[in-house]
Scaffold this motif. Structure first.
Motif, PDB file in Angstrom:
ATOM      1  N   SER A 364       0.866  -1.178   0.000  1.00  0.00           N
ATOM      2  CA  SER A 364       0.000   0.000   0.000  1.00  0.00           C
ATOM      3  C   SER A 364       0.899   1.223   0.000  1.00  0.00           C
ATOM      4  CB  SER A 364      -0.913  -0.005   1.237  1.00  0.00           C
ATOM      5  OG  SER A 364      -0.152  -0.023   2.423  1.00  0.00           O
ATOM      6  N   PHE A 365       0.364   2.358  -0.463  1.00  0.00           N
ATOM      7  CA  PHE A 365       1.196   3.539  -0.667  1.00  0.00           C
ATOM      8  C   PHE A 365       0.521   4.782  -0.097  1.00  0.00           C
ATOM      9  CE2 PHE A 365       1.746   0.579  -4.218  1.00  0.00           C
ATOM     10  CZ  PHE A 365       3.122   0.363  -4.192  1.00  0.00           C
ATOM     11  N   THR A 372      -1.789   9.796  -3.848  1.00  0.00           N
ATOM     12  CA  THR A 372      -1.542   8.479  -4.443  1.00  0.00           C
ATOM     13  C   THR A 372      -2.868   7.850  -4.831  1.00  0.00           C
ATOM     14  OG1 THR A 372      -1.585   7.369  -2.295  1.00  0.00           O
ATOM     15  CG2 THR A 372       0.568   8.091  -3.120  1.00  0.00           C
ATOM     16  N   ILE A 373      -2.867   7.196  -5.989  1.00  0.00           N
ATOM     17  CA  ILE A 373      -4.049   6.479  -6.467  1.00  0.00           C
ATOM     18  C   ILE A 373      -3.638   5.030  -6.677  1.00  0.00           C
ATOM     19  CG2 ILE A 373      -5.804   6.323  -8.266  1.00  0.00           C
ATOM     20  CD1 ILE A 373      -5.285   9.276  -8.870  1.00  0.00           C
ATOM     21  N   ALA A 374      -4.228   4.113  -5.882  1.00  0.00           N
ATOM     22  CA  ALA A 374      -3.842   2.710  -5.944  1.00  0.00           C
ATOM     23  C   ALA A 374      -4.364   2.059  -7.214  1.00  0.00           C
ATOM     24  CB  ALA A 374      -4.358   1.963  -4.716  1.00  0.00           C
ATOM     25  N   GLY A 375      -3.559   1.165  -7.762  1.00  0.00           N
ATOM     26  CA  GLY A 375      -3.964   0.377  -8.919  1.00  0.00           C
ATOM     27  C   GLY A 375      -3.904  -1.095  -8.578  1.00  0.00           C
ATOM     28  N   THR A 394       4.530   0.543   2.019  1.00  0.00           N
ATOM     29  CA  THR A 394       4.183  -0.306   3.162  1.00  0.00           C
ATOM     30  C   THR A 394       3.676  -1.647   2.664  1.00  0.00           C
ATOM     31  OG1 THR A 394       3.555   1.632   4.457  1.00  0.00           O
ATOM     32  CG2 THR A 394       2.748  -0.484   5.239  1.00  0.00           C
ATOM     33  N   ASN A 395       4.070  -2.722   3.358  1.00  0.00           N
ATOM     34  CA  ASN A 395       3.579  -4.056   2.992  1.00  0.00           C
ATOM     35  C   ASN A 395       3.221  -4.812   4.268  1.00  0.00           C
ATOM     36  OD1 ASN A 395       3.318  -6.024   0.626  1.00  0.00           O
ATOM     37  ND2 ASN A 395       4.419  -7.267   2.118  1.00  0.00           N
ATOM     38  N   THR A 398       3.868  -3.027   7.532  1.00  0.00           N
ATOM     39  CA  THR A 398       5.246  -2.656   7.849  1.00  0.00           C
ATOM     40  C   THR A 398       5.774  -1.674   6.811  1.00  0.00           C
ATOM     41  OG1 THR A 398       5.667  -4.805   8.873  1.00  0.00           O
ATOM     42  CG2 THR A 398       7.591  -3.509   8.210  1.00  0.00           C
ATOM     43  N   LEU A 399       6.303  -0.554   7.267  1.00  0.00           N
ATOM     44  CA  LEU A 399       6.883   0.430   6.362  1.00  0.00           C
ATOM     45  C   LEU A 399       8.224  -0.090   5.853  1.00  0.00           C
ATOM     46  CD1 LEU A 399       6.781   3.292   5.105  1.00  0.00           C
ATOM     47  CD2 LEU A 399       8.005   4.109   7.137  1.00  0.00           C
ATOM     48  N   LEU A 400       8.312  -0.273   4.542  1.00  0.00           N
ATOM     49  CA  LEU A 400       9.537  -0.813   3.956  1.00  0.00           C
ATOM     50  C   LEU A 400      10.529   0.279   3.570  1.00  0.00           C
ATOM     51  CD1 LEU A 400       8.120  -3.640   1.644  1.00  0.00           C
ATOM     52  CD2 LEU A 400       8.701  -3.717   4.072  1.00  0.00           C
TER      53      LEU A 400
END
Length: 528
Positions: A364-365, A372-375, A394-395, A398-400
């Protein structure tokens, strides 16, 4: 949830009850009444045996507690065992009193034969158990049995389910299929049109269920102090691997072995001191892994301690094991044609991939300095609103990482002038009478157009054309993007000139919104 485990004796009692239910649907004969008498006698004998066994279990719990190193720590177990027996005894006694009244409704016991004087009596049984206005003692029994199940459930191990003891017809697997029975409540189903021996057998069967529930909970309490023999009755195969992830060419190593658990008791299990949920005797470990202190290969060495506490015949015991595991540092790559800079207010499409995480990759962003627009998985569109924008990746919560991009302004378009469809050459001029249309086209920067085609849509919003002769203006026209100059051409002469001015340009972005771009440009086109 755990159900109740039935012994062969309990299964026999259940079968007797099914036979009883079936016989009630048949026309009652003397022979059948005699079978009910025998059935009731068998149930009463079994109930007496169950009562003695339960008392023995309580004595075993008390004796075992006295042998333990710290008997006071288990006083609550002894108290609960006594409470279970007390509430069970109360319900059994209440049912026993009801049985005595049922016998009285049949005229009592004949002193010569030792049998019920009027075993076929049904009306008095109905009045006693169901009663006018449904105020018979069967309803009191139903309430007591429901209360018994509630109290017992509060003492029993978590997850233990006790089926209701006073089922109405709609909940009975046999009666619910009978259109004549399915609307009856517990009292009507069991005591309407029911002769004395059948009513007695029904009540004895309920006593058997009460004793069975009592035995189940006492067994659970006995297991907590080691007074109950632990039988490992659930055997299964288990595989323990050195690693769940290996690199091609490496050896995969694992051990296969037999493991077993017991349905007779539930051990207490913990992870680093915190309680674990236990299912079928196996603790369920699940936690969010944390990184940090990665080595040069991107691995962080971690460990946890799992503990199992149970009551053995020699007292409480706890077994612990420390398990080591490794956390792989998640990495990702950003793929975009617009790196290293993004365009302000535009749809900058990025693809973020992580080969190492594989199927676990579901990012996720969010962005600082933009939207941000998720695709689809790993796809994101960034719409910057500041000079720099920071993308947060983030995945799984958890922030990567954070990625910062420079932001460019949208490059200004190039405006070209066309006459009759062809580009105008100011040096060569144009025919005074032949030129009929003038058009201004706003052309996007090729680099910007290739990376952001949805945002590279420009047009001239206003164009002004005036026909001049010497120092005088002969006429003018205004249009949006293009103008028809036929009215001016009819007045034009060789030596005249057109003054062309572009007064505005507009851009439509990927959302369909139109913005005005300040833009002015003028040209002079000689006519010949």
């Amino acid at each position: 949830m755990a159900g109740l485990k039935e012994t062969p004796r309990q299964k026999m009692i259940g079968m007797m009850y099914l036979v009883l239910t079936a016989l009630l649907a048949l026309q009652v004969s003397d022979a059948l009444l005699q079978k009910f008498v025998l059935l009731n006698n068998s149930l009463e004998t079994a109930n007496q045996s169950a009562a003695e066994k339960n008392k023995g279990t309580i004595q075993g719990i008390d004796s075992k507690i006295k042998e333990l190193p710290n008997p006071g720590a288990y006083a609550d177990i002894s108290r609960k065992a006594a409470e279970v027996h007390k509430i069970a005894e109360a319900v059994v006694s209440q049912i026993e009193e009801a049985k005595a009244k049922v016998i009285e409704s049949g005229g009592g016991i004949d002193p010569e034969t030792g049998q019920i004087k009027n075993p076929k009596e049904e009306e008095k049984v109905y009045q006693l158990m169901v009663g006018a206005g449904k105020k018979g003692i069967a309803y009191q029994l139903a309430s007591s049995m429901e209360d018994y199940v509630t109290k017992l459930s509060a003492i029993a191990d978590k997850g233990t389910v006790f089926p209701a003891l006073a089922l109405g017809a709609k909940d009975d697997p046999i009666a619910s299929r009978d259109a004549n029975q399915r609307n009856k409540d517990f009292a009507e189903l069991n005591f309407a049109q029911t002769p004395v021996p059948a009513a007695l057998a029904t009540l004895s069967q309920k006593q058997a269920e009460v004793r069975r529930y009592e035995s189940e909970v006492l067994g659970q309490l006995a297991a907590k102090v080691g007074a109950k023999e632990v039988k490992f009755d659930k055997v299964f195969a288990q595989v323990s691997a050195n690693a769940n992830t290996v690199v091609a060419g490496m050896d995969y190593e694992a051990e296969v072995f037999i493991a077993a658990t017991s349905s007779g008791f539930t051990p207490r299990m913990s992870l680093n001191g915190s309680a674990l949920p236990v299912k079928d005797g196996r603790g369920q470990i699940k936690f969010k892994t944390a990184g940090g202190e990665y080595d040069k290969n991107g691995l962080a060495r971690k460990s946890y301690t799992a503990s199992v506490s149970y009551m053995s015949p020699t007292g409480p015991k706890t077994e612990s094991i420390t398990k080591e595991y490794f956390v792989l540092k998640p990495t990702y790559n950003i793929e975009t044609a617009t790196l290293p800079a993004l365009y302000l207010g535009c749809a900058n499409r990025l693809s973020v991939v992580s080969p190492g995480l594989g199927a676990l990759w579901n990012p996720s962003f969010s962005a600082d300095g933009g939207e941000t627009i998720a695709g689809e998985r790993g796809k994101v569109t960034i719409v910057p609103s500041a000079a720099t924008v920071t993308l947060n990746v983030t995945n799984g919560g958890t922030l990567l990482g954070k990625e910062t991009f420079r932001v460019r302004r949208v490059p200004r378009p190039e405006v070209k002038i066309y006459g009759n469809g062809g580009e105008i050459d100011e040096r060569r001029g144009a025919s005074a009478t032949g030129l009929r249309s003038i058009e201004a086209r706003a052309l996007a920067d090729e680099s910007f157009k290739s990376t952001n085609p949805e945002d590279a849509q420009f047009r001239v919003s206003e164009i002004y054309v005036a026909l001049a002769r010497g120092t005088k203006k002969v006429g003018d026209v205004t249009g949006s993007g293009s103008v028809n100059v036929s009215s001016l051409a009819s007045q034009a002469q060789a030596g005249d000139r057109y003054f062309i001015e572009v007064k505005g340009v507009q851009r439509r972005n990927f959302k369909g919104a139109v913005e005005n771009i300040p833009y002015t440009m003028s040209k002079v086109l000689p006519l010949n």
